[in-house]
Design a protein around this motif. Structure first.
Motif: not given
Length: 175
Positions: A47-57
């Motif tokens: 959950a942490a990794a997927e939310a993290f990589v979803a942040v643009a920029g």
């Protein structure tokens, strides 16, 4: 000039995701320019990794310590590792976790020692082992959740029930 990367470790259950806390935390880490480190598995880690990589920029990367073992056929990561949100998998031959999470053959040592600060969410034996190792290695650690969720954790750790408190703590520790 060389500048060391600023890494925040997020630890917790390998089965329960605790998304209501993990997703905003991981986004905050990404939005503030830090790197994320997890154990590369499921639950909180995924959950942490997927939310993290979803942040643009974002400028940080998602790092995962991948447990594995060496066999007659060569190196084999634990099945299901790394999760899809890991951008930089760090493969280790250290296979132990869970109840054996403090053993010298546990990758938990790498999880704890590779981050400048650790945010720990509720979890089982392996998560408790990471908290104990953080104390042993004198790593900054905060438990994120309600006190009842950490009944089985050792006393003495800073605890925070709110994301705001965790983020304030991280800003002070990561200076």
């Amino acid at each position: 000039m060389f500048q060391r990367r600023r890494v925040i470790g997020v630890m917790g259950s390998g089965t329960a995701a605790h998304r209501e806390r993990v997703v905003p935390l991981a986004r905050w880490i990404a939005e503030h320019g830090y790197d994320l480190l997890t154990g590369a598995g499921h639950g909180v880690m995924r959950a942490a990794a997927e939310a993290f990589v979803a942040v643009a920029g974002r400028t940080g990367i998602s790092i995962g310590i991948v447990p594995g073992k060496v066999t007659a056929r060569g190196y084999r990561p634990r099945p299901g590792y790394p999760n899809p949100g890991i951008e930089l998998p760090l493969f280790t031959h250290l296979p132990l976790s869970g109840k054996q999470g403090q053993a010298l053959s546990s990758r938990n040592h790498l999880n704890v020692l590779s981050a400048q600060a650790l945010v720990v969410l509720p979890g089982g034996e392996g998560t408790r082992a990471e908290a104990v190792l953080a104390a042993r290695y004198r790593r900054p650690i905060i438990l994120f959740g309600e006190a009842r969720e950490f009944r089985r954790f050792p006393e003495g750790f800073e605890r925070a029930p709110s994301l705001e408190r965790v983020c304030d703590w991280l800003l002070s520790v990561m200076r």
